[in-house]
Design a protein around this motif. Structure first.
Motif, PDB file in Angstrom:
ATOM      1  N   PHE A 119      14.347  -6.461 -33.493  1.00  0.00           N
ATOM      2  CA  PHE A 119      13.907  -6.683 -34.877  1.00  0.00           C
ATOM      3  C   PHE A 119      13.783  -5.348 -35.614  1.00  0.00           C
ATOM      4  O   PHE A 119      14.270  -5.195 -36.747  1.00  0.00           O
ATOM      5  N   ILE A 120      13.172  -4.352 -34.945  1.00  0.00           N
ATOM      6  CA  ILE A 120      13.009  -3.041 -35.585  1.00  0.00           C
ATOM      7  C   ILE A 120      14.379  -2.439 -35.878  1.00  0.00           C
ATOM      8  O   ILE A 120      14.638  -1.925 -36.977  1.00  0.00           O
TER       9      ILE A 120
ATOM     10  N   VAL B 150      16.812   4.009 -26.977  1.00  0.00           N
ATOM     11  CA  VAL B 150      16.978   5.412 -27.374  1.00  0.00           C
ATOM     12  C   VAL B 150      18.395   5.661 -27.861  1.00  0.00           C
ATOM     13  O   VAL B 150      18.610   6.237 -28.934  1.00  0.00           O
TER      14      VAL B 150
ATOM     15  N   ILE C 160      14.404   0.771 -22.520  1.00  0.00           N
ATOM     16  CA  ILE C 160      14.049   1.917 -23.357  1.00  0.00           C
ATOM     17  C   ILE C 160      15.234   2.870 -23.457  1.00  0.00           C
ATOM     18  O   ILE C 160      15.481   3.449 -24.515  1.00  0.00           O
TER      19      ILE C 160
ATOM     20  N   ILE D 266      11.980 -17.741 -34.348  1.00  0.00           N
ATOM     21  CA  ILE D 266      11.411 -17.493 -35.683  1.00  0.00           C
ATOM     22  C   ILE D 266      11.862 -16.125 -36.185  1.00  0.00           C
ATOM     23  O   ILE D 266      12.238 -15.971 -37.355  1.00  0.00           O
ATOM     24  N   ILE D 267      11.873 -15.125 -35.286  1.00  0.00           N
ATOM     25  CA  ILE D 267      12.295 -13.795 -35.723  1.00  0.00           C
ATOM     26  C   ILE D 267      13.791 -13.802 -36.053  1.00  0.00           C
ATOM     27  O   ILE D 267      14.234 -13.160 -37.014  1.00  0.00           O
TER      28      ILE D 267
ATOM     29  N   TYR E 207      17.079 -12.457 -44.189  1.00  0.00           N
ATOM     30  CA  TYR E 207      17.287 -11.111 -44.733  1.00  0.00           C
ATOM     31  C   TYR E 207      18.764 -10.862 -45.027  1.00  0.00           C
ATOM     32  O   TYR E 207      19.133 -10.351 -46.087  1.00  0.00           O
TER      33      TYR E 207
ATOM     34  N   GLN F  60       9.106 -10.360 -23.917  1.00  0.00           N
ATOM     35  CA  GLN F  60       9.522 -10.456 -25.312  1.00  0.00           C
ATOM     36  C   GLN F  60       9.602  -9.119 -26.037  1.00  0.00           C
ATOM     37  O   GLN F  60       9.969  -9.100 -27.213  1.00  0.00           O
ATOM     38  N   THR F  61       9.300  -8.025 -25.345  1.00  0.00           N
ATOM     39  CA  THR F  61       9.396  -6.720 -26.002  1.00  0.00           C
ATOM     40  C   THR F  61      10.785  -6.447 -26.593  1.00  0.00           C
ATOM     41  O   THR F  61      10.877  -5.932 -27.705  1.00  0.00           O
TER      42      THR F  61
ATOM     43  N   LEU G  38      15.414 -16.335 -37.279  1.00  0.00           N
ATOM     44  CA  LEU G  38      15.503 -16.989 -38.586  1.00  0.00           C
ATOM     45  C   LEU G  38      15.167 -16.010 -39.704  1.00  0.00           C
ATOM     46  O   LEU G  38      15.824 -15.986 -40.756  1.00  0.00           O
ATOM     47  N   LEU G  39      14.164 -15.169 -39.445  1.00  0.00           N
ATOM     48  CA  LEU G  39      13.753 -14.168 -40.439  1.00  0.00           C
ATOM     49  C   LEU G  39      14.912 -13.218 -40.759  1.00  0.00           C
ATOM     50  O   LEU G  39      15.215 -12.947 -41.927  1.00  0.00           O
TER      51      LEU G  39
ATOM     52  N   ILE H 212      11.296  -7.528 -30.123  1.00  0.00           N
ATOM     53  CA  ILE H 212      10.642  -6.655 -31.093  1.00  0.00           C
ATOM     54  C   ILE H 212      11.520  -5.431 -31.340  1.00  0.00           C
ATOM     55  O   ILE H 212      11.720  -5.008 -32.487  1.00  0.00           O
ATOM     56  N   PHE H 213      12.080  -4.865 -30.235  1.00  0.00           N
ATOM     57  CA  PHE H 213      12.996  -3.722 -30.386  1.00  0.00           C
ATOM     58  C   PHE H 213      14.164  -4.110 -31.286  1.00  0.00           C
ATOM     59  O   PHE H 213      14.542  -3.361 -32.202  1.00  0.00           O
TER      60      PHE H 213
END
Lengths: 248, 318
Positions: B148-149, B229, B225, B65-66, B73, B141-142, B68-69, B145-146
């Motif tokens: 996506f940001i 960074v 991480i 889903i992310i 965009y 799944q972290t 697809l988002l 999210i990274f």
């Protein structure tokens, strides 16, 4: 979703401060108040049911409350009124926000990152305050220096990443579902044939059922369980572990 | 639009949704097969197994889903792409979500795959096993999210791109995160599967394994991480126009250094933690000794990823 009207409110206009960081999205605030109003109405109805001696409504309300009590008790190991109400509040608020898209002209407040980040920060602050309360201030600080002292910056980044991950997960899923529903609506819109086929064949029901009801309830559940697990880990002491083992 | 620009931009559009769908459909397939085998093994636990499968599959679908988002965009920005450099920068944003999404979907399916047999073994303990699965899957799944940001950061800055240095900087930033999280995420998938399997073997180890999965998962995720960074630093440096071929070479090499360096560390660190979780389930009394040994070994392995981070930072500081 795309509207040409600007809903942004600037509270600092009088002092000539024009920073986009300080703007308030008026539309989302209005939607949040609508959701809160719906919550208030349901709570008053639930209160009315509880004031009666018996009845199916009273039983349903008691079951829902008992579910939150069971979930928090099983995870933490003993009943704690504060934690139970915290979990219940977070779950109900997110579930109401996600399901509010079923009402015409209402968009979910959780499609805006500010809402989900706010819920994530509230949960984070509650967990950290409880950790300080249980371990003491210096015991809490010493947790950041485990396994060895070089890990301090990584531990801090890890804590921040937790907040970002739970808020962005909620935002991404709900916003993605809302976007897909919007594209579907614009695809079938404009033609009475498509619209009637989609309505009578049940495709509308499937889209709303999966992307709004199922996904919304599931994300509320995931957010709640994750907050509860992080809380359990944060307030865990050595004797607390034994208690939770006995219950299992 | 020049043809090569159109080609690169179209690839950037299809990559996020295509690669994440590949990962999540393959993962969902193996997880469903495992659930069917578990129902065959323990038919009375059917309700719990089906509920677990539904929750797990919906969590696996998060990355699609992310993806697809991000695809939507990038599709929206099609008209504002002016030159080939902006197309290359967009490709960086698309790779930042596509590669992590694919590996994350497959790895979280590996956790689900071991959870359903565990529920078939311990039907009365199903609720806690489901909680453990949700926790481990969310740890896995972290990186999505990274990604996506980072994609949002890059897509917000695409209009600033005018030189080749900036374009390859954003591409290197996306590649660094995309390649860099592959190894640790794969390792986390091994670890999560092993933890869920161990709870199925020994349910009294649940509270110890819950703590261990958070601590061990945090150590396995440390290379992620590092990659984040370095990629955010490269994206920040690329905002100002840099001239010359040297800038793009510097960015690409710094990104690939950390990106490739974390693969081995992540995979082996996950294997160590997975074996330790099995051992803890066998012998709960020795939890302290096992977890301390595991921490030490994982710390030593992660040091290797730390060297690549230092080298990247030294390259970028010039």
């Amino acid at each position: 979703m795309e509207s040409s009207i600007n809903y942004d409110i600037n509270l600092f206009k009088y002092w000539n401060i024009d920073n986009p960081f300080l703007l308030i999205n008026g539309e989302i605030v209005l939607m949040t108040w609508i959701v809160l109003g719906i919550m208030l109405v349901t709570l008053l109805i639930a209160r009315h049911f509880l004031s009666k001696r018996k009845g199916i409504g009273r039983y349903a309300v008691m079951q829902i409350v008992k579910m939150f009590m069971d979930t928090s008790t099983q995870s933490i190991g003993r009943f704690n009124f504060n934690h139970c109400t915290f979990i219940g509040t977070i779950f109900l608020y997110i579930a109401y926000c996600n399901l509010s898209a079923l009402i015409p002209y209402v968009i979910e407040p959780t499609t805006n990152l500010n809402t989900t980040l706010a819920i994530g920060l509230i949960s984070f602050a509650y967990i950290q305050l409880n950790a300080i309360k249980v371990h003491g201030f210096f015991g809490y600080l010493s947790d950041f220096f485990k396994p060895f002292f070089l890990m301090l910056p990584l531990n801090i980044i890890g804590e921040v990443a937790t907040v970002a991950s739970i808020s962005f997960r909620l935002f991404g899923n709900i916003f993605g579902g809302a976007t897909i529903n919007d594209i579907y609506m614009s695809a079938i819109g404009g033609s009475w044939l498509y619209e009637s086929v989609a309505m009578f064949a049940g495709i509308n029901l499937i889209m709303a059922g999966f992307f709004t009801i199922f996904e919304g309830m599931l994300q509320a559940l995931v957010f709640t369980i994750l907050s509860l697990t992080y809380l359990t880990i944060a307030i865990q002491t050595d004797d607390g572990q034994e208690q939770s083992e006995c219950l299992s | 639009m020049f043809e090569l620009t159109a080609f690169i931009h179209t690839f950037a559009i299809i990559a996020p949704v295509g690669l994440t769908a590949l990962g999540s459909s393959y993962g969902g397939g193996i997880a469903s097969k495992s659930a069917l085998l578990s129902i065959d093994q323990q038919p009375k636990a059917k309700d719990f197994i089906v509920r677990t499968l539904l929750i797990g599959l919906a969590l696996i679908e998060t990355s699609t889903i992310i993806g697809l988002l991000v695809t939507f965009y990038i599709m929206k920005q099609t008209s504002s792409i002016q030159n080939i450099y902006q197309a290359i920068a967009t490709l960086g944003a698309s790779l930042a979500i596509a590669l992590p999404g694919m590996v994350v979907a497959y790895s979280s399916a590996r956790a689900l795959r071991q959870t359903t047999p565990a529920i078939a073994r311990q039907p009365f303990f199903a609720r806690k096993i489901i909680n453990l699965m949700i926790l481990t899957q969310s740890l896995i799944q972290t990186p999505v999210i990274f990604g996506f940001i980072l994609s949002m950061i890059i897509l917000g800055n695409v209009h600033l791109v005018t030189t080749s240095g900036q374009a390859f900087g954003f591409l290197a930033s996306g590649l660094c995160l995309g390649i860099g999280v592959m190894g640790p995420t794969y390792g986390l998938g091994t670890f999560a599967g092993s933890v869920c399997q161990s709870v199925g073997k020994a349910r009294h180890a649940y509270s110890k394994l819950l703590t261990f999965s958070l601590v061990g998962g945090a150590v396995i995720e440390t290379p992620n991480i590092f990659a984040l960074v370095v990629s955010v630093l490269i994206a920040h440096l690329s905002k100002t126009p840099a001239t010359g071929l040297l800038a793009s070479v510097v960015f690409i090499s710094a990104g690939l250094c950390t990106g490739l360096g974390t693969i081995g560390a992540g995979v082996t660190s996950g294997m160590i933690a997975a074996k330790t979780a099995n051992k803890i389930a066998d012998d709960i009394e020795q939890y302290g000794a096992y977890s301390r040994m595991c921490m030490l070994a994982q710390g030593l392995v992660d040091t290797n990823a730390l060297y690549t981070l230092i080298v990247s930072l030294v390259i970028l500081s010039k």
